[in-house]
Design an enzyme around this catalytic site. Sequence first.
Site, short mmCIF file in Angstrom:
data_model
loop_
_atom_site.label_atom_id
_atom_site.label_comp_id
_atom_site.label_asym_id
_atom_site.label_seq_id
_atom_site.Cartn_x
_atom_site.Cartn_y
_atom_site.Cartn_z
N GLY A 50 17.20 49.53 -12.35
CA GLY A 50 18.40 48.75 -12.66
C GLY A 50 19.26 49.22 -13.81
O GLY A 50 20.46 48.95 -13.83
N GLU A 104 17.43 47.90 -20.73
CA GLU A 104 17.16 47.12 -19.51
C GLU A 104 18.47 46.69 -18.86
O GLU A 104 19.49 46.57 -19.54
CB GLU A 104 16.38 45.85 -19.89
CG GLU A 104 14.87 45.98 -19.73
CD GLU A 104 14.43 45.89 -18.26
OE1 GLU A 104 15.25 46.07 -17.34
OE2 GLU A 104 13.23 45.63 -18.05
N ASP A 105 18.40 46.42 -17.56
CA ASP A 105 19.58 45.86 -16.88
C ASP A 105 19.71 44.37 -17.21
O ASP A 105 20.79 43.89 -17.53
CB ASP A 105 19.49 46.07 -15.36
CG ASP A 105 18.17 45.60 -14.74
OD1 ASP A 105 17.23 45.19 -15.48
OD2 ASP A 105 18.06 45.64 -13.49
N ASP A 108 15.36 38.26 -17.65
CA ASP A 108 15.39 36.98 -16.94
C ASP A 108 14.24 36.12 -17.50
O ASP A 108 14.37 35.54 -18.58
CB ASP A 108 15.27 37.29 -15.45
CG ASP A 108 15.35 36.09 -14.54
OD1 ASP A 108 15.76 35.03 -14.98
OD2 ASP A 108 14.99 36.22 -13.34
N LYS A 136 19.48 36.15 -19.62
CA LYS A 136 19.53 34.77 -19.11
C LYS A 136 18.70 33.89 -20.05
O LYS A 136 17.50 33.69 -19.81
CB LYS A 136 18.93 34.68 -17.70
CG LYS A 136 19.75 35.35 -16.60
CD LYS A 136 19.04 35.16 -15.25
CE LYS A 136 19.79 35.78 -14.11
NZ LYS A 136 18.99 35.79 -12.85
N ASP A 164 20.30 44.76 -8.11
CA ASP A 164 20.24 44.75 -6.65
C ASP A 164 19.82 43.41 -6.07
O ASP A 164 19.20 42.59 -6.74
CB ASP A 164 19.22 45.79 -6.18
CG ASP A 164 17.79 45.36 -6.53
OD1 ASP A 164 17.50 45.18 -7.71
OD2 ASP A 164 16.98 45.17 -5.59
N ARG A 170 23.55 47.87 -5.94
CA ARG A 170 23.46 48.52 -7.26
C ARG A 170 24.71 49.32 -7.59
O ARG A 170 25.03 49.54 -8.75
CB ARG A 170 22.27 49.49 -7.30
CG ARG A 170 20.91 48.82 -7.22
CD ARG A 170 19.82 49.83 -7.59
NE ARG A 170 18.48 49.43 -7.21
CZ ARG A 170 17.70 48.63 -7.94
NH1 ARG A 170 18.14 48.14 -9.09
NH2 ARG A 170 16.49 48.32 -7.54
P1 IMP Z 1 12.05 39.26 -15.61
O1 IMP Z 1 10.72 39.98 -15.65
O2 IMP Z 1 11.95 37.91 -14.96
O3 IMP Z 1 12.72 39.19 -16.97
O4 IMP Z 1 12.99 40.05 -14.63
C1 IMP Z 1 13.07 41.38 -14.77
C2 IMP Z 1 13.65 42.14 -13.62
O5 IMP Z 1 13.98 41.35 -12.50
C3 IMP Z 1 14.94 42.77 -14.08
O6 IMP Z 1 14.74 43.98 -14.77
C4 IMP Z 1 15.67 42.94 -12.77
O7 IMP Z 1 15.29 44.15 -12.16
C5 IMP Z 1 15.21 41.76 -11.94
N1 IMP Z 1 16.18 40.63 -12.01
C6 IMP Z 1 16.13 39.52 -12.79
N2 IMP Z 1 17.18 38.71 -12.59
C7 IMP Z 1 17.93 39.33 -11.65
C8 IMP Z 1 19.18 38.99 -11.01
O8 IMP Z 1 19.84 37.96 -11.26
N3 IMP Z 1 19.63 39.89 -10.10
C9 IMP Z 1 18.97 41.05 -9.78
N4 IMP Z 1 17.81 41.40 -10.35
C10 IMP Z 1 17.29 40.55 -11.27
MG MG Z 2 14.81 45.94 -14.25
#
Ligand code: IMP
Ligand code: MG
Length: 180
Positions: A50, A104-105, A108, A136, A164, A170
């Site tokens: 990402g 990081e992209d 979340d 977020k 994505d 992407r």
């Molecule tokens: P986390 O581990 O929940 O913080 O999420 C991490 C990964 O989930 C990110 O690096 C993204 O690749 C993916 N991700 C989280 N939220 C989104 C979203 O809204 N759209 C697309 N990918 C997401």
């Molecule tokens: Mg990611």
Amino acid sequence: MEKQITLKDKTFGLSIPYEQIQKAIRDLAGRINEDYKGKETPLFLGVLNGSFMFMADLMKEVDFDCEMSFVKLVSYRGTKSTGKVSELIGLQDNIMGRHIIVVEDIVDTGESIDHLMRSLVGHEPASVEVATLLFKPDAYKKDVPIKYYALSIPNDFIVGFGLDYDQLGRNLKDIYKIKE
Ligand code: IMP
Ligand code: MG
């Protein structure tokens, strides 16, 4: 009329246009340039897939000598985080004693970044900070401080600018939000 796109079974509406993303990246790079001025060759560590687009634009604005590398983590399926993060793949650099900026992209729930930070800290870097395009805050459940984020967004699923939906979207230059 509002700009809309469809990826597989989902429709998305324009949320953050390219120009706004670019301005946020420039502002963030300004802060990083200030904070890392005079530090010994920091290493930017992009998290694939990402972060590729954000990393490319961020690095063009960084004005100090630095190195770049990429690692990979996978945790997401469809529009919901699985909460399970697989192993860190591909850390080839000796990061001991170095200043690391993880790129990081999106952060979340924070599962991925938390996992990644734990494994990086084990390699004894001089410092490690997170720079993410999107954050977020309402979904975030971890304690790792997210020092650098370009944009803070509500808890909606988004695509574009590297992010994505089942590997699609992407390449989009703007960011789009899912329509319920
Ligand atoms: P986390 O581990 O929940 O913080 O999420 C991490 C990964 O989930 C990110 O690096 C993204 O690749 C993916 N991700 C989280 N939220 C989104 C979203 O809204 N759209 C697309 N990918 C997401
Ligand atoms: Mg990611």
